[in-house]
Motif scaffolding. Structure first.
Motif, PDB file in Angstrom:
ATOM      1  N   VAL A  42      14.982  -1.375  -3.699  1.00  0.00           N
ATOM      2  CA  VAL A  42      13.580  -0.858  -3.645  1.00  0.00           C
ATOM      3  C   VAL A  42      13.285  -0.115  -4.858  1.00  0.00           C
ATOM      4  O   VAL A  42      14.060   0.938  -5.080  1.00  0.00           O
ATOM      5  CB  VAL A  42      13.059  -0.107  -2.357  1.00  0.00           C
ATOM      6  N   ILE A  43      12.214  -0.253  -5.653  1.00  0.00           N
ATOM      7  CA  ILE A  43      11.865   0.645  -6.775  1.00  0.00           C
ATOM      8  C   ILE A  43      10.427   1.526  -6.071  1.00  0.00           C
ATOM      9  O   ILE A  43       9.522   0.832  -5.751  1.00  0.00           O
ATOM     10  CB  ILE A  43      11.557  -0.193  -7.872  1.00  0.00           C
ATOM     11  N   GLY A  44      10.750   2.641  -6.107  1.00  0.00           N
ATOM     12  CA  GLY A  44       9.525   3.453  -5.711  1.00  0.00           C
ATOM     13  C   GLY A  44       8.368   4.201  -6.604  1.00  0.00           C
ATOM     14  O   GLY A  44       8.734   4.766  -7.409  1.00  0.00           O
ATOM     15  N   PHE A  45       7.251   3.924  -6.521  1.00  0.00           N
ATOM     16  CA  PHE A  45       6.027   4.370  -7.406  1.00  0.00           C
ATOM     17  C   PHE A  45       5.397   5.456  -6.466  1.00  0.00           C
ATOM     18  O   PHE A  45       4.138   5.649  -6.981  1.00  0.00           O
ATOM     19  CB  PHE A  45       5.229   3.464  -7.838  1.00  0.00           C
ATOM     20  N   GLY A  46       5.947   5.918  -5.275  1.00  0.00           N
ATOM     21  CA  GLY A  46       5.207   6.521  -4.463  1.00  0.00           C
ATOM     22  C   GLY A  46       4.853   8.003  -4.743  1.00  0.00           C
ATOM     23  O   GLY A  46       3.803   8.549  -4.899  1.00  0.00           O
ATOM     24  N   ALA A  47       6.004   8.865  -4.782  1.00  0.00           N
ATOM     25  CA  ALA A  47       5.897  10.235  -4.824  1.00  0.00           C
ATOM     26  C   ALA A  47       5.262  10.753  -6.508  1.00  0.00           C
ATOM     27  O   ALA A  47       5.991   9.977  -7.354  1.00  0.00           O
ATOM     28  CB  ALA A  47       7.070  10.788  -4.213  1.00  0.00           C
TER      29      ALA A  47
END
Length: 408
Positions: A42-47
């Motif tokens: 998973v690649i996270g663009f959230g925080a």
């Protein structure tokens, strides 16, 4: 004598706390990290968290502070005198706003500065004009303090910037505060000096307080100028609170140091609250913040250069997707594309009708974590933080491109 009846069970959690929504950005980030820990790519663009380490000289100051027994004890609840002095000097250096140490309260991160400010200003029923799209914590802090958030929405056709006419339409006899944020989270919008002056003069004319969050002040691109509300509209000084912190500028999200600058009576009231809630911010973190604010801005310049490069890449790649419209952000490190042209189309047998459903689809099918627009206001948008490595950014947006390219 009446027979006693058993009392109905009382709620286990208070209504006030039970009604608080979880931070959507932190929830997305936690889910992405949990999936990665389980072996999913998973690649996270959230925080909204810079991927850079805290500068070495700041860490060195913290190490030295930890070895000093003076930092092992309680210190003033409102902040170390050295840090207050550094905040005063830094504020005048960076924005041109002159204040005094008694105008400053050092808080446990920017979020406590937000809450303390509204707790000090609001009584039940007071309304706060909330520029939307907004940072997800703002409305919860307002409600916790007894206030009522009133959303004033500007979409992508306005560059996510509200107008004075919109504010005036939303103003009522109960309006006490305008919450202003530029550069803005989640959109990256930056108000021009003329717009800041117009909004500030409107607020002053109508007796509306301004709480202005300037935590992204150093993250501006393309030569966009900084316009601090109390500098542009000095007559507002007695009814204006400035929020800031070290988290974004110096890659210090985990150190938890923020502050509020405001009139002495408001700061004193907020300090009294903090003296009972948390007392002083950790002394080692405060000493690290002194080093950050007093040191060179070279590391900040290097980070901004990287963010600018990533900004151009993510906007270009998102705008290549059919049905996606992404204005170019002028500040912060977020892209806020409209995905209204994708909603209602079928992708791998599913037809997302909201940005929540689209974000779930992207996570499950492309293994990319983004935050849906509902966390910041109306549906139809996604927020992607580009404060992550270049390779992950290109791979993550590439996955989104391929998935949404299947939309029919």
């Amino acid at each position: 004598m009446t027979s006693s009846q058993p009392r109905p069970p009382l709620p286990r959690v208070s209504h006030r706390i039970g009604s608080i929504a979880e931070s959507a950005t932190l929830a997305v980030d936690a889910k992405a990290k949990a999936l990665k820990a389980a072996g999913r790519p998973v690649i996270g663009f959230g925080a909204g968290e810079p991927d850079f380490p805290t500068p070495d000289y700041v860490v060195a100051a913290a190490v030295a502070a930890a070895q000093d027994p003076a930092n092992h004890r309680y210190t003033p609840a409102g902040g170390l005198p050295d840090l207050k002095a550094a905040i005063v000097a830094k504020t005048e250096r960076d924005s041109g706003f002159a204040c005094a140490p008694e105008n400053v309260l050092v808080t446990n991160g920017g979020k406590q500065a937000v809450y303390n400010t509204f707790a000090a200003l609001l009584d039940p029923g007071d309304e706060v004009l909330l520029l939307a799209p907004y940072w997800t914590t703002y409305p919860e802090a307002i409600r916790l303090a007894g206030g009522e958030p009133v959303e004033v929405f500007a979409d992508e056709t306005q560059g996510y910037r509200v107008t004075v006419d919109q504010l005036e339409s939303a103003r009522t006899d109960h309006t006490k505060v305008l919450l202003f944020n530029s550069p803005a989270n989640p959109t990256g919008a930056v108000y021009t000096p003329d717009q800041v002056r117009a909004i500030g003069r409107w607020a002053h004319e109508h007796g509306v307080w301004v709480v202005t969050d300037e935590i992204y002040e150093h993250l501006r691109y393309d030569g966009v100028p900084l316009a601090s509300m109390p500098v542009e509209v000095p007559e507002l000084v007695d009814t204006c609170v400035v929020l800031n912190g070290v988290a974004k500028t110096y890659a210090m999200t985990g150190w938890r140091v923020g502050w509020m600058i405001g009139p002495k009576d408001v700061v004193k009231a907020a300090t009294n609250l903090q003296s009972h809630a948390t007392s002083n911010v950790a002394n080692v973190s405060q000493r690290a913040a002194v080093a950050a604010l007093s040191g060179s801005l070279e590391a900040v310049t290097q980070m901004r250069t990287a963010f600018d490069r990533r900004r151009r890449t993510i906007v270009s790649m998102l705008n290549e997707i059919d049905g996606v419209e992404c204005p170019t952000p002028e500040g912060a490190f977020y892209a806020y594309p409209s995905v209204k042209g994708v909603l209602g189309r079928t992708i791998r047998g599913r037809t997302p009708k909201t940005s929540v459903e689209l974000a779930e689809l992207i996570l499950e099918e492309a293994e990319v974590a983004v935050v849906p627009g509902e966390a910041f206001g109306p549906s139809g948008y996604l927020r992607l933080s580009y404060a992550l490595g270049d390779a992950d950014l290109e791979e993550g947006v590439g996955r989104i491109q391929r998935l949404l390219g299947e939309a029919k």
